[in-house]
Design a protein around this motif. Structure first.
Motif, PDB file in Angstrom:
ATOM      1  N   ALA A  24      -0.376  -7.867  -8.441  1.00 33.02           N
ATOM      2  CA  ALA A  24       0.417  -7.037  -7.582  1.00 33.02           C
ATOM      3  C   ALA A  24      -0.242  -5.768  -7.153  1.00 33.02           C
ATOM      4  O   ALA A  24      -0.570  -5.665  -6.236  1.00 33.02           O
ATOM      5  N   LYS A  25      -0.730  -5.130  -8.038  1.00 33.78           N
ATOM      6  CA  LYS A  25      -1.257  -3.731  -7.897  1.00 33.78           C
ATOM      7  C   LYS A  25      -2.421  -3.829  -6.919  1.00 33.78           C
ATOM      8  O   LYS A  25      -3.062  -3.192  -6.069  1.00 33.78           O
ATOM      9  N   ALA A  26      -3.334  -5.094  -7.277  1.00 30.55           N
ATOM     10  CA  ALA A  26      -4.613  -5.502  -6.644  1.00 30.55           C
ATOM     11  C   ALA A  26      -4.256  -5.778  -5.181  1.00 30.55           C
ATOM     12  O   ALA A  26      -4.961  -5.562  -4.192  1.00 30.55           O
ATOM     13  N   PRO A  52      -5.492  10.530  -8.321  1.00 26.98           N
ATOM     14  CA  PRO A  52      -5.230   9.953  -7.240  1.00 26.98           C
ATOM     15  C   PRO A  52      -6.262   8.818  -6.825  1.00 26.98           C
ATOM     16  O   PRO A  52      -7.658   8.970  -7.348  1.00 26.98           O
ATOM     17  N   PRO A  53      -5.946   7.851  -6.279  1.00 26.58           N
ATOM     18  CA  PRO A  53      -6.687   6.579  -5.986  1.00 26.58           C
ATOM     19  C   PRO A  53      -8.140   7.126  -5.398  1.00 26.58           C
ATOM     20  O   PRO A  53      -9.021   6.388  -5.547  1.00 26.58           O
ATOM     21  N   VAL A  54      -7.999   7.848  -4.421  1.00 25.69           N
ATOM     22  CA  VAL A  54      -9.404   8.317  -3.709  1.00 25.69           C
ATOM     23  C   VAL A  54     -10.217   8.871  -4.710  1.00 25.69           C
ATOM     24  O   VAL A  54     -11.395   8.711  -4.505  1.00 25.69           O
ATOM     25  N   ALA A 100       2.646   9.096 -15.888  1.00 26.75           N
ATOM     26  CA  ALA A 100       1.303   9.294 -15.493  1.00 26.75           C
ATOM     27  C   ALA A 100       1.027   8.909 -13.931  1.00 26.75           C
ATOM     28  O   ALA A 100       0.327   9.353 -13.385  1.00 26.75           O
ATOM     29  N   LYS A 101       1.900   8.011 -13.420  1.00 30.11           N
ATOM     30  CA  LYS A 101       1.429   7.508 -12.017  1.00 30.11           C
ATOM     31  C   LYS A 101       2.167   8.538 -11.155  1.00 30.11           C
ATOM     32  O   LYS A 101       1.271   8.809 -10.251  1.00 30.11           O
ATOM     33  N   ALA A 102       3.169   9.310 -11.812  1.00 31.20           N
ATOM     34  CA  ALA A 102       3.784  10.303 -10.883  1.00 31.20           C
ATOM     35  C   ALA A 102       2.763  11.550 -10.750  1.00 31.20           C
ATOM     36  O   ALA A 102       2.661  11.968  -9.577  1.00 31.20           O
ATOM     37  N   PRO A 130       0.882  -1.061  -0.005  1.00 28.89           N
ATOM     38  CA  PRO A 130       0.049   0.158  -0.126  1.00 28.89           C
ATOM     39  C   PRO A 130       1.085   1.316   0.038  1.00 28.89           C
ATOM     40  O   PRO A 130       1.990   1.067   0.477  1.00 28.89           O
ATOM     41  N   PRO A 131       0.589   2.173  -0.822  1.00 32.89           N
ATOM     42  CA  PRO A 131       1.310   3.430  -1.031  1.00 32.89           C
ATOM     43  C   PRO A 131       1.765   4.148   0.569  1.00 32.89           C
ATOM     44  O   PRO A 131       3.069   4.439   0.557  1.00 32.89           O
ATOM     45  N   VAL A 132       0.826   3.983   1.492  1.00 29.98           N
ATOM     46  CA  VAL A 132       1.206   4.824   2.690  1.00 29.98           C
ATOM     47  C   VAL A 132       2.294   4.002   3.195  1.00 29.98           C
ATOM     48  O   VAL A 132       3.058   4.670   3.728  1.00 29.98           O
ATOM     49  N   GLY A 191      -1.963  -4.616  -3.419  1.00 28.58           N
ATOM     50  CA  GLY A 191      -1.603  -3.285  -2.547  1.00 28.58           C
ATOM     51  C   GLY A 191      -2.623  -2.372  -2.680  1.00 28.58           C
ATOM     52  O   GLY A 191      -2.640  -1.256  -2.026  1.00 28.58           O
ATOM     53  N   GLU A 192      -3.495  -2.457  -3.620  1.00 24.66           N
ATOM     54  CA  GLU A 192      -4.498  -1.341  -3.698  1.00 24.66           C
ATOM     55  C   GLU A 192      -5.262  -1.238  -2.213  1.00 24.66           C
ATOM     56  O   GLU A 192      -5.735  -1.928  -1.860  1.00 24.66           O
ATOM     57  N   PHE A 193      -5.518   0.021  -2.216  1.00 25.20           N
ATOM     58  CA  PHE A 193      -6.154   0.729  -0.902  1.00 25.20           C
ATOM     59  C   PHE A 193      -7.094   1.806  -0.947  1.00 25.20           C
ATOM     60  O   PHE A 193      -8.273   1.909  -0.749  1.00 25.20           O
ATOM     61  N   GLY A 194      -6.459   2.712  -1.620  1.00 22.14           N
ATOM     62  CA  GLY A 194      -7.183   4.017  -1.723  1.00 22.14           C
ATOM     63  C   GLY A 194      -8.519   4.055  -2.357  1.00 22.14           C
ATOM     64  O   GLY A 194      -9.576   4.591  -1.657  1.00 22.14           O
ATOM     65  N   ALA A 195      -8.654   3.661  -3.646  1.00 19.14           N
ATOM     66  CA  ALA A 195      -9.809   3.437  -4.316  1.00 19.14           C
ATOM     67  C   ALA A 195     -10.739   2.649  -3.634  1.00 19.14           C
ATOM     68  O   ALA A 195     -12.027   2.667  -3.426  1.00 19.14           O
ATOM     69  N   GLY A 199      -0.356  11.048 -10.558  1.00 19.39           N
ATOM     70  CA  GLY A 199      -1.303  10.925  -9.666  1.00 19.39           C
ATOM     71  C   GLY A 199      -1.101  10.439  -8.184  1.00 19.39           C
ATOM     72  O   GLY A 199      -1.807  10.067  -7.438  1.00 19.39           O
ATOM     73  N   GLU A 200       0.294  10.228  -8.059  1.00 16.31           N
ATOM     74  CA  GLU A 200       0.766   9.448  -6.785  1.00 16.31           C
ATOM     75  C   GLU A 200       0.533  10.643  -5.548  1.00 16.31           C
ATOM     76  O   GLU A 200       0.494  11.744  -5.764  1.00 16.31           O
ATOM     77  N   PHE A 201      -0.145   9.763  -4.684  1.00 18.43           N
ATOM     78  CA  PHE A 201      -0.471  10.644  -3.570  1.00 18.43           C
ATOM     79  C   PHE A 201       0.137   9.789  -2.159  1.00 18.43           C
ATOM     80  O   PHE A 201       0.910  10.550  -1.331  1.00 18.43           O
ATOM     81  N   GLY A 202      -0.360   8.778  -2.150  1.00 21.21           N
ATOM     82  CA  GLY A 202      -0.292   8.147  -0.916  1.00 21.21           C
ATOM     83  C   GLY A 202       1.230   8.120  -0.408  1.00 21.21           C
ATOM     84  O   GLY A 202       1.384   8.484   0.790  1.00 21.21           O
ATOM     85  N   ALA A 203       2.015   7.588  -0.915  1.00 23.25           N
ATOM     86  CA  ALA A 203       3.269   7.538  -0.681  1.00 23.25           C
ATOM     87  C   ALA A 203       4.136   8.862  -0.431  1.00 23.25           C
ATOM     88  O   ALA A 203       4.790   9.171   0.550  1.00 23.25           O
TER      89      ALA A 203
HETATM   90  O1  MOO Z   1      -3.454   3.972  -3.170  1.00 24.23           O
HETATM   91 MO1  MOO Z   1      -2.555   4.639  -4.194  1.00 24.23          MO
HETATM   92  O2  MOO Z   1      -2.429   3.531  -5.115  1.00 24.23           O
HETATM   93  O3  MOO Z   1      -0.930   5.466  -5.281  1.00 24.23           O
HETATM   94  O4  MOO Z   1      -2.246   6.005  -3.131  1.00 24.23           O
END
Ligand code: MOO
Ligand SMILES: Nc1ncnc2c1ncn2[C@@H]1O[C@H](COP(=O)(O)OP(=O)(O)OP(=O)(O)O)[C@@H](O)[C@H]1O
Ligand SMILES: Nc1ncnc2c1ncn2[C@@H]1O[C@H](COP(=O)(O)OP(=O)(O)OP(=O)(O)O)[C@@H](O)[C@H]1O
Ligand SMILES: [Mg+2]
Ligand SMILES: [Mg+2]
Lengths: 357, 232, 243, 357, 232
Positions: free
Chosen positions: E160-162, E60-62, B160-162, B60-62, E164-168, B164-168
């Motif tokens: 792998a993404k699934a 952003p995932p949220v 694109a990921k960059a 998870p990004p956090v 770790g997925e959390f925000g969405a 949108g990146e937020f959690g980390a």
């Molecule tokens: O949950 Mo996200 O996938 O980058 O913050």
């Protein structure tokens, strides 16, 4: 001088070959799947044999026992691949340049202009390989390998995709490479005519094994080796040199002096004294009795029948030439009977000038 | 136009662009090296490297952000070392945001490149070797140009990921306006206030527009490259 | 000098007003980093350049105090909040929290009760505590949809996805799409407190500007800004809420 | 019957060709880069010409004016590609099966066993193309195309990578396809010997344009067309049929009756009466004066000199045969002078049996 | 072992595995179709599709979760329709978590497949056409087998993404123990509480181990496929 000993197992195929390749051109000749490409891959350093030793001019390139395997890029062996392998992202010019990039500064060899000219690829220089026809690709691949000024040039069926005219244009130049620069070559071809013109040594490969290897003339004239060859390909090779220009005027014929007598041949340019080799296909030789009518065949050599061997549906007659050298004639059994041929019989061998060009 | 979005959103956009661009460009060489090693290498630890590269995707990004904070923060072993010897501060700086973005995009970049490398015909590389080219040169002049579409694809994914990146990012370098408040962080911040849906939507739109532009441009580029190679 | 404030994200509206007012009168630039309290606290542990920390719950402030990262003398309880039950605005009939099946009846067959994470996010923790205190928790436990934070829980109700939610009064105040249908009694949960303190870096004294801004927040006109957002403005200077 | 009219521009190359291909085999012959592959690509539906019309047996396949472009998979045109294009993920068996998958149930054609046998690929069936040698790949590609039982078979230099023995084995079978099943073929080859054996129609292509198209014998014997051919390839084609077995016994020779007289030829098996075509290369014909000595050349036909044209460094002599038909002889100017040849002169044409095999 | 992690963490792991697997498997066909359309198609709206596919990567995932909530929630237009006509409920269900995971992984899956498709030699497809194979058959029997490594790569990235997925996920379907509390949600929860670092580390470790296993297996598989094709 290249010495090759290889033993390599592939699923369903075993290569077990050893031969020496003296300076000059060694042609490897054999059926599809005989292992020709595998051998040259090992020489180029692209295949590590299970067991084997490859030595080029005294340098050990591969020696499985001693654990030596010089990497391909340090072997300085040019390779014209059977499947082309041009760099798709580079133009023709770029491909040629790639070959030149690592050529040692001082090494002898043709420059770009000469290669481009020879191969007739001037109009293609800015094109990418994807836009080339099959034959154009083959020509560029030859050019690229030449540009790297290799110590040994491997040609894996380089001219299979070339038409006769283009072949005829390129062959003399490969000959020149061989004769003037002395670039040794390892050459694979299905066309014995090319082989006969280029090769000094012939290796007949059968099913992964060397069936016969030796000087070209010997192997070609060996009726016993003939089973490995197409019937139309069997023949003899006469060595000679260009004689003084013929007094009979400039009709495009060249007189070649051989120990067995002079031969008139069409279209072999060159200064007097230059050594030439003439392949005389068994199929092109007519045996005549003593008294002959007037014919268009200009070349008539006295000869003695040495042997008569069956080569169904024909027979092969070996003829000894008085000055040295041999000829093979492929004729019918019926003619043998007609003429009453037998070993020791004095005859004449008739060869058309046109067949010698 | 400036009224359409609050000024701080423009600041955040500018920052996001900078962060994403730097993240993408800086991680390219390392990503390429990893992709090459994974696609062609036969070394011990290959599996470990493969796993490491995938980590930011899996975690998870956090968590990733937290690990970054522990390692690259001021008190973190790497962060402290970087600051003392090279004078590079990552903690709570936009450079740290770029690091976070780079790391989150890394697996995407490596995968795209690796797929492209695996599609390169090794016979072409062998041909280059017979022309005397040593391995690094072959990579640079044959492999690399042939995988250009893959590199572009990887770069645009990472970019694109960059964007949108937020959690980390917020976990590692916080959400400091003008320094580490990227567009996604700004969106998050706005989301904390009910009734900010319009502002959120506008910011998301801008972010999406930028990233899509990058995607479109890179697609066009990589198609052009591919077409030139295929020759039609 | 610049003042850097690390503040819980839910304070954004209120704090933005207060800092704007301060900057109008002072040269000092204030930057506020809004994020979750746990994130901010961990960052301060790792040496973040914060001058002031305003947490959404006392426990993270306690953690920093234990690490000697805040000036204990400066710690004060800045704001308080009230816990309320909200429903979509269209469905605003009040709910009687004393009735055993008041909640379940309103939730219907499969409606969810939206809350923040009940084990970790303060709003969720307070909510669970209150429901337990009221004897309602066992009845709804299986029906709770836990959101990442209280705003996300609010959104679930605002969108009509959940018929009920437990949020802060400040959230209900700011979201027109929900109505408050009940307020949890103050004694049903621990007091909801937003403590604030000056951050100290390696024992160095805090910036004087930061101290004066913090004081201004607790005593000055900023109190009105904070109160306008629905917070309970705690008596000032507040006693430290340390047990 | 295939009718082709094409106009297509490529950077640096313009194709502008029209020809008809009557039932049988049409060979396209031309230099590397002449546009041969481009033409067959258009026929197969892989190239959409700028302007063009292609009609196969009355079905319009391509008509740019009418906006018709039948997709490749509906054309039922088998294609043996110059570059192989075997499916790398399928075994040899899988590749053959792929060809068979969409073959119409009732269509005539050989089955897998026959194809495998013919092409000598039985041992390779479970291998993937990556493990095949160049020639093996070519054979599998031929097999795959045959398995689809096409209405027209395109062969783009199918045998360039094959050795003579393998070629000799495959050719008769392609002849059989042509003669017994009547599968029409469009064939590209650099080897005029293959062309001569297979083709009924010859299209000489030069630089994107058709220089000469027509029945094989006509085009080959046309000294004017000869510039498009390798000097060694020029020749005449004599049609005849297998005569009753020769009384002279079973020496492997076959007597072929032609309007100009009988010829003895090695190794053409077949029942009496079967039509055959003999290519007689100009290079293999010797012109002799009236009185002849005894030679091993069994075939001597009376002839009349029709024309003498220069073809440096030789000359081409066209000979009319009394019963009809013509021969070409490629001889030296010196021989012309020696023999005093001139149009109208009565001579004999001597042809070795071995040269006719 | 059960004492090492609290029982709810094991529940969360089982759920995460289910969600990730379903998300990966269910999105495969659509991802393949999109990849084919983007790699080979020439249609109006190609650019729009390309953008749409990339959206979950950029936002952003949220925000993605919020959009999912708006569209697929009970009151959302699609969510309501699905519930009424097909009886499929996504809101607050593990199916919704799978949808969120699938959507977040979609761009990764499509990209990997697309790169692989673009590396397929179109001349092989032309060869298949001359053998009478209609386009769909060519895709199934030539293109598809050749891009198998790319499909595997795409699937493992998405998986792998699934994992770790959390925000969405949490934004869309909340965190309902046993129903939508995936491993990342559990990790996030633990991260919110001081002193839970060990639990966080253990759960992260488990998540990482699972995903790495998937990566390793898929890598081995795709190498085997590639080797078979290359023939050495
Ligand atoms: O949950 Mo996200 O996938 O980058 O913050
Ligand atoms: N897509 C293209 N764009 C530009 N030029 C092309 C393209 N395709 C082929 N050509 C050129 O068109 C000409 C004809 O090509 P084609 O492949 O038809 O030749 P070919 O007669 O089959 O030659 P070969 O015998 O060498 O295979 C060549 O000069 C080639 O370089
Ligand atoms: N990697 C491999 N694994 C198994 N068999 C192989 C492999 N490479 C080649 N072979 C087989 O080894 C034999 C020799 O192949 P090679 O390519 O050397 O033949 P070749 O003489 O060059 O034939 P051609 O004239 O058809 O090109 C063939 O039967 C081929 O199928
Ligand atoms: Mg070979
Ligand atoms: Mg061609």
């Amino acid at each position: 001088m290249l010495q090759v000993t290889l033993h390599h197992k592939l699923p369903g195929f075993t290569l077990d070959a050893a031969f020496d390749s003296p300076p000059g051109v060694t042609s490897i000749f054999g059926h599809s799947g005989a292992g020709k490409t595998s051998i040259v891959n090992a020489v180029a350093g692209l295949l590590r044999p299970d067991v084997g030793r490859i030595v080029l001019d005294g340098t050990v390139l591969t020696d499985t026992k001693a654990g030596i395997m010089v990497p391909a890029h340090r072997r300085r062996i040019g390779y014209v691949f059977q499947d082309g392998r041009l760099f798709p992202h580079l133009t023709v010019r770029g491909n040629l340049g790639y070959g030149a990039r690592f050529a040692p500064r001082g090494a002898p060899g043709p420059d770009v202009a000469a290669v481009v000219d020879l191969l007739g690829i001037g109009a293609l220089l800015d094109r990418r390989p994807g836009l080339l026809s099959g034959g154009e690709r083959a020509r560029v691949a030859i050019g690229r390998a030449l540009m790297s000024r290799p110590r040994l040039l491997i040609l894996d069926e380089p001219m299979a995709a070339l038409d006769a005219a283009r072949r005829a244009e390129i062959l003399p130049w490969l000959e020149r490479l061989r004769d003037q620069l002395g670039v040794p070559m390892l050459h694979i071809s299905h066309d014995i005519a090319d082989v006969a013109r280029l090769a000094t040594t012939l290796v007949l490969l059968e099913n992964g094994r060397v069936r016969r290897a030796g000087p070209l003339a010997e192997v070609l004239a060996d009726a016993g080796a003939a089973t490995g060859l197409d019937p139309g390909d069997i023949g003899a090779v006469l060595s000679g040199h260009i004689a003084a220009p013929d007094s009979d005027g400039d009709d495009g014929l060249t007189r070649i002096a051989t120990p067995a007598g002079d031969l008139l041949v069409g279209g072999i340019p060159g200064p007097p004294g230059q050594a030439v080799r003439l392949r005389v296909r068994a199929q092109d030789v007519i045996i005549a009795e003593g008294s002959l009518g007037r014919t268009s065949a200009l070349n008539v050599l006295p000869a003695v029948v040495a042997a008569i061997e069956p080569a169904p549906p024909m027979v092969l007659v070996t003829l000894d030439l008085p000055g040295g050298g041999r000829l093979l004639a492929r004729i019918t059994q019926r003619s043998v009977d007609h003429l009453g041929l037998a070993p020791g019989r004095q005859v004449h061998a008739m060869i058309k000038s046109a067949a010698l060009g | 136009m400036t009224g359409w979005l609050p000024p701080e959103a423009w600041t955040a956009l500018a920052l996001s662009l900078r962060v994403s661009t730097v993240a993408t460009v800086m991680s390219l060489p390392l990503a390429l090296a990893c992709a090459l090693a994974l696609a062609r290498g036969r070394f011990i630890g290959r599996g470990a490297l493969d796993g490491l590269v995938h980590l930011p995707l899996i975690l998870p990004p956090v968590v990733t952000g937290y690990l970054l904070l522990l390692a690259f923060g001021r008190r973190g072993p790497i962060g402290a070392w970087l600051e003392q010897t090279l004078g590079i501060t990552l903690a709570f700086r936009w450079t740290g945001a770029a690091l976070a973005a780079a790391i989150m995009g890394f697996p995407l970049m490596v995968r795209a490149m690796r797929l492209a490398i695996e599609a390169v015909d090794p016979r072409l590389e062998a041909a280059a070797a017979t022309l005397g080219a040593p391995r690094p040169w072959v990579l640079a002049t044959v492999t690399l140009p042939l995988i250009l579409p893959g590199i572009l694809a990887g770069a645009v994914l990472a970019f694109a990921k960059a964007m949108g990146e937020f959690g980390a990012t917020i976990t590692f370098v916080s959400n400091i306006p003008g320094e580490t408040r990227t567009l996604p962080s700004a969106i998050y911040t706005a989301l904390q206030i009910p009734g900010q849906e319009v502002a959120v939507a506008r910011m998301a739109l801008v972010s999406v527009a930028v990233a899509l532009l990058a995607v479109a441009v890179s697609d066009r580029l990589s198609r052009a490259v591919a077409r030139r190679i295929a020759g039609n | 000098a610049d003042i850097t404030i690390f503040a819980a994200a839910s304070l954004k509206t209120a704090l933005d007003k207060a800092t704007a007012a301060w900057q109008a009168a002072h040269d000092d630039k204030i930057v506020v980093s809004y994020a979750g309290s746990p994130q901010l606290a961990r960052q301060i542990q790792q040496g973040a350049p914060a001058d002031i920390f305003i947490s959404a719950a006392p426990e993270w402030m306690d953690t920093l105090a234990g690490d000697k990262l805040i000036d204990p003398a400066s710690r004060r309880d800045l704001l308080g909040n009230t816990l309320v039950l909200v429903a979509p605005a269209a469905d605003g009939a009040p709910v009687e929290l004393t009735s055993k099946d008041a909640l379940t009846g309103r939730l219907g067959a499969d409606g969810k009760l939206a809350m923040a994470l009940v084990d970790s996010v303060p709003a969720g923790v307070y909510g669970k505590e209150a429901l337990t205190h009221l004897g309602l928790w066992d009845g709804v436990e299986a029906r709770v949809a836990q959101a990442e934070n209280v705003r996300a829980a609010l959104a679930l109700v605002a969108q009509g996805e959940a018929p009920l939610g437990i949020v802060y009064a400040t959230d209900a105040h700011a979201e027109p799409k929900v109505t408050t249908v009940a307020t949890f009694p103050e004694d049903s949960h621990a007091p909801i407190i937003y403590p604030a303190a000056l951050v100290t870096h390696d024992g160095a004294a805090a910036k004087p500007e930061a101290a004066s801004f913090l004081d201004q927040l607790t005593t000055g006109p900023a109190r009105a800004d904070l109160g306008a957002e629905g917070f309970v403005v705690l008596p000032s200077p507040a006693p430290a809420a340390k047990p």
